[in-house]
Design a protein around this motif. Structure first.
Motif, PDB file in Angstrom:
ATOM      1  N   GLN A 270     100.365 -60.773  61.005  1.00 37.07           N
ATOM      2  CA  GLN A 270     100.657 -60.991  59.589  1.00 37.07           C
ATOM      3  C   GLN A 270     100.498 -59.728  58.746  1.00 37.07           C
ATOM      4  OE1 GLN A 270      98.857 -64.439  57.821  1.00 37.07           O
ATOM      5  NE2 GLN A 270      98.807 -65.504  59.758  1.00 37.07           N
ATOM      6  N   GLU A 271      99.572 -58.866  59.166  1.00 28.71           N
ATOM      7  CA  GLU A 271      99.310 -57.669  58.366  1.00 28.71           C
ATOM      8  C   GLU A 271     100.522 -56.748  58.308  1.00 28.71           C
ATOM      9  OE1 GLU A 271      97.934 -58.648  61.163  1.00 28.71           O
ATOM     10  OE2 GLU A 271      96.970 -57.034  62.297  1.00 28.71           O
TER      11      GLU A 271
ATOM     12  N   GLU B  46      98.266 -51.921  57.659  1.00 29.38           N
ATOM     13  CA  GLU B  46      98.575 -52.836  56.560  1.00 29.38           C
ATOM     14  C   GLU B  46      99.921 -52.486  55.964  1.00 29.38           C
ATOM     15  OE1 GLU B  46      95.684 -52.867  53.385  1.00 29.38           O
ATOM     16  OE2 GLU B  46      94.110 -53.303  54.854  1.00 29.38           O
ATOM     17  N   VAL B  47     100.623 -53.495  55.529  1.00 27.25           N
ATOM     18  CA  VAL B  47     101.888 -53.281  54.835  1.00 27.25           C
ATOM     19  C   VAL B  47     101.864 -54.123  53.571  1.00 27.25           C
ATOM     20  CG1 VAL B  47     104.399 -53.489  54.988  1.00 27.25           C
ATOM     21  CG2 VAL B  47     103.074 -52.956  57.028  1.00 27.25           C
TER      22      VAL B  47
ATOM     23  N   ALA C  72      94.579 -58.279  52.403  1.00 30.60           N
ATOM     24  CA  ALA C  72      95.590 -57.249  52.592  1.00 30.60           C
ATOM     25  C   ALA C  72      96.220 -57.363  53.976  1.00 30.60           C
ATOM     26  CB  ALA C  72      94.966 -55.868  52.408  1.00 30.60           C
ATOM     27  N   GLN C  73      95.488 -57.977  54.896  1.00 32.80           N
ATOM     28  CA  GLN C  73      96.026 -58.173  56.240  1.00 32.80           C
ATOM     29  C   GLN C  73      96.912 -59.416  56.310  1.00 32.80           C
ATOM     30  OE1 GLN C  73      94.347 -56.653  59.557  1.00 32.80           O
ATOM     31  NE2 GLN C  73      94.492 -54.988  58.124  1.00 32.80           N
ATOM     32  N   THR C  74      96.828 -60.250  55.289  1.00 36.75           N
ATOM     33  CA  THR C  74      97.674 -61.447  55.237  1.00 36.75           C
ATOM     34  C   THR C  74      98.416 -61.408  53.908  1.00 36.75           C
ATOM     35  OG1 THR C  74      95.750 -62.569  54.351  1.00 36.75           O
ATOM     36  CG2 THR C  74      96.249 -62.979  56.642  1.00 36.75           C
ATOM     37  N   PRO C  75      99.451 -60.580  53.805  1.00 35.99           N
ATOM     38  CA  PRO C  75     100.087 -60.326  52.504  1.00 35.99           C
ATOM     39  C   PRO C  75     100.571 -61.586  51.806  1.00 35.99           C
ATOM     40  CG  PRO C  75     101.071 -59.002  54.251  1.00 35.99           C
ATOM     41  CD  PRO C  75     100.100 -59.914  54.908  1.00 35.99           C
ATOM     42  N   VAL C  76     100.774 -62.656  52.571  1.00 32.38           N
ATOM     43  CA  VAL C  76     101.286 -63.869  51.936  1.00 32.38           C
ATOM     44  C   VAL C  76     100.297 -64.402  50.894  1.00 32.38           C
ATOM     45  CG1 VAL C  76     100.389 -65.507  53.655  1.00 32.38           C
ATOM     46  CG2 VAL C  76     102.457 -66.040  52.419  1.00 32.38           C
TER      47      VAL C  76
ATOM     48  N   ILE D 172     107.577 -61.971  55.829  1.00 34.04           N
ATOM     49  CA  ILE D 172     107.107 -62.041  54.443  1.00 34.04           C
ATOM     50  C   ILE D 172     107.895 -61.041  53.598  1.00 34.04           C
ATOM     51  CG2 ILE D 172     105.126 -61.752  52.914  1.00 34.04           C
ATOM     52  CD1 ILE D 172     103.395 -62.459  55.427  1.00 34.04           C
ATOM     53  N   TYR D 173     108.007 -59.830  54.108  1.00 32.82           N
ATOM     54  CA  TYR D 173     108.790 -58.807  53.413  1.00 32.82           C
ATOM     55  C   TYR D 173     110.148 -58.651  54.100  1.00 32.82           C
ATOM     56  CZ  TYR D 173     104.084 -57.751  51.844  1.00 32.82           C
ATOM     57  OH  TYR D 173     102.822 -57.854  51.348  1.00 32.82           O
TER      58      TYR D 173
END
Lengths: 337, 605
Positions: free
Chosen positions: A117-118, A229-230, B390-394, A123-124
């Motif tokens: 997920q990171e 991280e993104v 921050a590791q799970t942007p959702v 998501i993006y």
């Protein structure tokens, strides 16, 4: 021997090559493919490293002559049962095939990148995977690729990662990343392309040259370290955090496109098939051969043979040789019966 | 009723007396040493509390309810509750009634320890008296109660599933000696009193056995043998008591007043912690509760009952291993019958391991001075996503969207990364290092001028609540904040069809006691499905930062087990309110999607 039946499960490169070899030896193999087309992952790939040959050409030569092979698509194997020396293979299309030998060429599945997920896949919009990239190369279209200025390739997504319980290397992603990096650079010569790697495992023939060209001819930058991280900026560009382990410093960058090199994982049904057929799995989740050196195509259950990436990550040439050796081994086995 | 022996003594009482004196001496020495381990302040607090009437009442009530009646255990598991309380309360009543008898009939013997215990050996009954018969009846009644408890205890060793237990404590040799001598005490007492029932009198338990085995029982030589056996069983039990789990019997008498005096665990193996460790009866409730059991059979040896045992044995390697491996989910503490604060003990054990790396705090100032949040245009609401979000942007994305939808003017505390809240350091036993981070974060928060700080990570949330002193700033978990917005009508959530199973993150639920806010808010978006083990009983996802050594394979097995509990009633969706739970459960889930709390609300606005 001529009236013996062989069922091959999986119509990808390994299955096709094994079927061809058996056919050439005078047998009539039955090839079962779960999806609606033969070709497996070759269908999803645009070109192949290191020669950049089109995947479709390879597939064409594999499927050019299927005379003497009984092949069935949309035939997912539902159950395999055994009565004495005969295996009964029941498929989703409603047929049951009798077989004296079964060859599993079920292949692999690409790591589901949404689990990391990171890295923001799913998501993006501008985070894509290697498979998405190949699709873009094949079709020339992707909603989020418009003249990207900075492009990042993240190696080892779903491979060599304790956190997702997979320590194993997927073998082919390093070379794939470099191949794709060079391609995208050809398409967008002004873009700056970065590869974030842990190690570059360029063990194959001609691969080092690819890597050398990527640096000298294409000017691709290699950063040793993982992306951790993104996040997304206001203008939908990606802010990435990574570490440059050679400099020993954390780094931040803005990216217009991030490509995740999803690794090779066992298919979800591997475990079911293994328990159905009483064949052993390795700790990595792939089928275990009976012997790691000599009997690499035999499973722990007599009459069940293995070839291709269902026994672990492999390059395409390795897959083809494994398929041919499996065919040879099956012929030996049937003659001895 | 009169005395049978003028001397009032028989040599068979010696084993009992030796055991009794040994226990008393041991407890006295242990108590003096314990008082030495407390700080002067704690000592004063403890002794002072013993004289406050309210505290005295509480102590008496707690000792009665916890030690004798096992009320907590009854509520949790009635069969187990009956087993324990029948033995504890029955034994207590027998001792009490023995003393009453002695006081009533032979007051001059009241000073002798053994007299009430072996009362019937020394007495002769002449005629029947009402009070004598009543006492005898009560004595026999409680003996019957104890024997039923012992019978259950024996059956538990054979078939623990009857008590709803999957696993039970594996006993050490000394515990086994204690156990078998405890089991032997009461049947032997029954037989011994049966021998003298025709002389000293008895009731419905002892007289029938005397009749049934008359030929054997009427032989006077067997009489002394039976009383010897009874006394030896008692003596053995008392001699092994200080070295076995049965030390919990005297230790709890100290534990309860100390707990009610408000003492806290400050050292891992001294003072209050030592009393707690000695108070662990090894009942095994924590073993089934511990999520480690899902990781593998041998991992159940990491439960708190075994931690207490390894500390009692002073086995440094083992107790350090256990302490490091723990997920610190706090479930063992929540279900513990003696409220053993095993989490603090583990943390303090970790703290005692020397750590020689020098820390570099120079980066902190760059965040403080970066002016990401400045007082120039102060805002009401500050949102701290934290490093796990921050590791799970959702999560941060959904939170920001919800805040925008509700028209809240807010600021991000960490748009370009942040200083850690410090909780991982605290959990690893590095609290002094965590202080540095706390100081810097406090400065950033205060300089923003905010009134409300929203946190999306329960790990940070607990840290802000427990370790930070943020004057004038209300710290809210996003579940609380959005629940409030929905209640006030500032955030409209559309009711959906989905059946949602909510997972209580350890730090939010057991850690901060927030169970209802997320449920209320989620029931506005879908219908909540009950989960077999939820709220206090919720099973850790396995991803916890608390563990220092647990492998990812073990963690993923715990995650699969935790998910199985969540999906037991077939929900369409598993929802949690913690980035770490989200990541861990999503990795483990094949079929049921796992989503974040804010993500679900976002989909329904």
């Amino acid at each position: 021997m001529i009236n013996k039946n062989i069922v091959i499960v999986g119509g990808g490169p390994a299955g096709l090559e094994a079927a061809r070899t058996l056919r050439n030896a005078g047998l009539t193999p039955i090839l079962l493919e779960g999806s609606d087309r033969l070709g497996g992952h070759l269908l999803e790939w645009d070109s192949l490293f290191p020669s950049n040959q089109k995947a479709s050409e390879v597939l064409e030569s594999l499927t050019a002559d299927l005379e003497g092979i009984k092949w069935f698509t949309n035939s997912k194997v539902e159950e395999i049962s055994r009565i004495k020396d005969i295996y009964l293979v029941r498929t989703s299309s409603g047929y049951t095939f009798q077989a004296n030998a079964v060859l599993l060429t079920t292949g692999f599945s690409l790591f589901n990148a949404t689990l990391k997920q990171e890295l923001g896949y799913g998501i993006y919009d501008r985070v894509i995977t290697n498979a998405d990239m190949e699709r873009y190369f094949a079709t020339g279209e992707h909603p989020c690729i418009h003249e990207p200025k900075t492009i990042g390739f993240v190696h080892c997504v779903g491979s060599r990662d304790e956190k997702i319980c997979n320590r194993a290397c997927s073998k082919v992603c390093c070379a794939t990343a470099i191949k794709q990096a060079c391609h995208i650079k050809e398409k967008f010569p002004l873009a700056q392309v970065y590869c974030f790697y842990m190690d570059l495992r360029m063990f194959g023939r001609g691969w080092e040259d690819m890597y050398y060209n990527a640096q000298t001819k294409y000017g691709i930058r290699f950063v040793r370290g993982r992306v951790c991280e993104v996040s997304e900026g206001m203008d939908a560009t990606l802010n990435i955090k990574a570490e440059d382990t050679l400099l020993g410093k954390p780094i931040r960058m803005k990216m217009d496109l991030l490509v995740l090199m999803s690794g090779i994982r066992p298919r979800k049904d591997t475990e079911d098939i293994a328990s159905n057929l009483h064949i052993e799995l390795g700790t990595d989740g792939f089928y275990s051969p009976r012997d790691p050196f000599i009997r690499t195509n035999e499973s722990s259950n007599e009459g069940i043979f293995l070839a291709g990436t269902c026994t672990g990550p492999a390059t395409l040439p390795e897959t083809f040789s494994s398929a041919r050796s499996a065919a040879a081994r099956i012929i030996e086995y049937l003659e001895s019966k | 009723m009169r005395e049978r022996l003028l001397s009032g003594f028989d040599p068979f009482v010696l084993p009992f007396m030796i055991g009794m004196c040994f226990v008393l001496l041991y407890c006295l020495v242990a108590f003096v040493r314990l008082m030495g381990q407390l700080s002067r302040k704690e000592r004063r607090r403890f002794f002072r509390s013993l004289f406050i009437p309210k505290n005295i009442a509480r102590n008496v009530r707690d000792i009665f309810c916890d030690c004798l009646l096992h009320v907590k255990l009854w509520k949790r598991n009635p069969r187990l509750g009956y087993m324990h309380s029948s033995i504890a309360f029955g034994w207590f009543m027998i001792i009490l009634l023995g003393h009453i008898e002695t006081f009533l009939f032979v007051p001059h013997r009241a000073g002798l320890f053994y007299y009430p215990i072996f009362f019937r050996y020394f007495m002769v009954m002449e005629g029947t008296e009402l009070k004598g018969s009543l006492l005898f009846f009560l004595m026999d009644f409680f003996l019957a109660v104890i024997l039923s408890g012992i019978a259950l205890a024996v059956y538990k060793r054979i078939h623990r599933a009857f008590f709803g237990m999957r696993r039970t404590t594996r006993l050490s040799l000394i515990d086994l000696i204690g156990l078998y001598s405890l089991w032997a005490i009461f049947p032997l007492r029954w037989i011994a009193e049966g021998f003298t029932a025709n002389v000293a009198g008895g009731s419905f338990m002892t007289i029938p056995i005397n009749w049934l085995l008359r030929s054997f029982m009427s032989n006077p030589e067997n009489i002394t043998a039976a009383w010897w056996a009874y006394s030896i069983a008692l003596g053995t039990f008392m001699c092994v008591l200080p070295y076995s789990r049965y030390m919990h019997i005297p230790a709890e008498m100290i534990l309860i007043p100390m707990r009610n005096a408000g003492l806290k665990v400050r050292a891992a193996r001294r003072g209050f912690a030592l009393v707690q460790i000695k108070s662990c009866p090894g009942c095994g409730v924590c073993i089934d509760a511990c999520p480690m059991g899902l990781a593998g059979k041998k991992n159940s040896m990491d439960a708190s009952a075994y931690l207490a045992r390894q500390i009692r044995r002073n086995n440094q390697k083992n107790y350090r291993d256990i302490a490091d491996k723990c997920l610190m989910c706090g479930k063992c503490k929540a279900v513990c019958q003696v409220q053993f604060d095993s989490i603090s003990v583990r943390r303090l054990i970790r703290e005692a391991v020397p750590y020689k790396l020098a820390h570099d705090y120079s980066y902190l100032s760059s965040y403080v001075e970066s002016g990401a949040v400045s007082a120039e245009n102060p805002v009401e609401v500050l949102y701290y996503a934290g490093c796990m979000s921050a590791q799970t942007p959702v999560i941060p994305r959904s939170v920001q969207r919800l805040l925008d939808t509700a028209n809240i003017s807010y600021k991000l505390m960490d748009p370009d990364g942040s200083i850690c809240c410090g909780r991982p350091l605290i959990l690893a036993g590095r609290s002094s290092q965590a202080r540095e981070l706390i100081r810097s974060n406090t400065r950033i928060i205060h300089s923003s001028g905010c009134k409300i700080l929203i946190v999306s990570c329960p790990i940070c949330y607990r840290m802000f609540r427990e370790e930070y002193k943020l004057k004038g700033v209300q710290v809210l978990h996003y579940t609380e904040y959005f629940d409030m917005l929905i209640k006030e009508g500032r955030l409209a959530v559309r009711q959906g069809e989905e059946r949602i199973a909510y997972h209580d993150p350890c730090e939010l639920g057991r850690g901060c006691g927030i169970y209802n806010a997320p449920r209320r808010a989620l029931s506005a978006a879908g219908s909540l499905v009950p989960v077999p083990k939820e709220k206090v009983e919720s099973i850790c996802c396995g991803g916890s930062l608390g563990s220092l050594t647990l492998s990812y394979q073990e963690r993923s097995r715990i995650a699969v087990g935790s998910l199985k509990n969540l999906t037991a009633n077939g929900p369409d969706l598993v929802v949690t309110a913690c980035p770490l739970c989200l990541k861990t459960l999503a990795d483990a889930s094949d079929s049921t999607p796992v989503k974040d709390f804010a993500q679900v609300l976002c989909e329904h606005t």
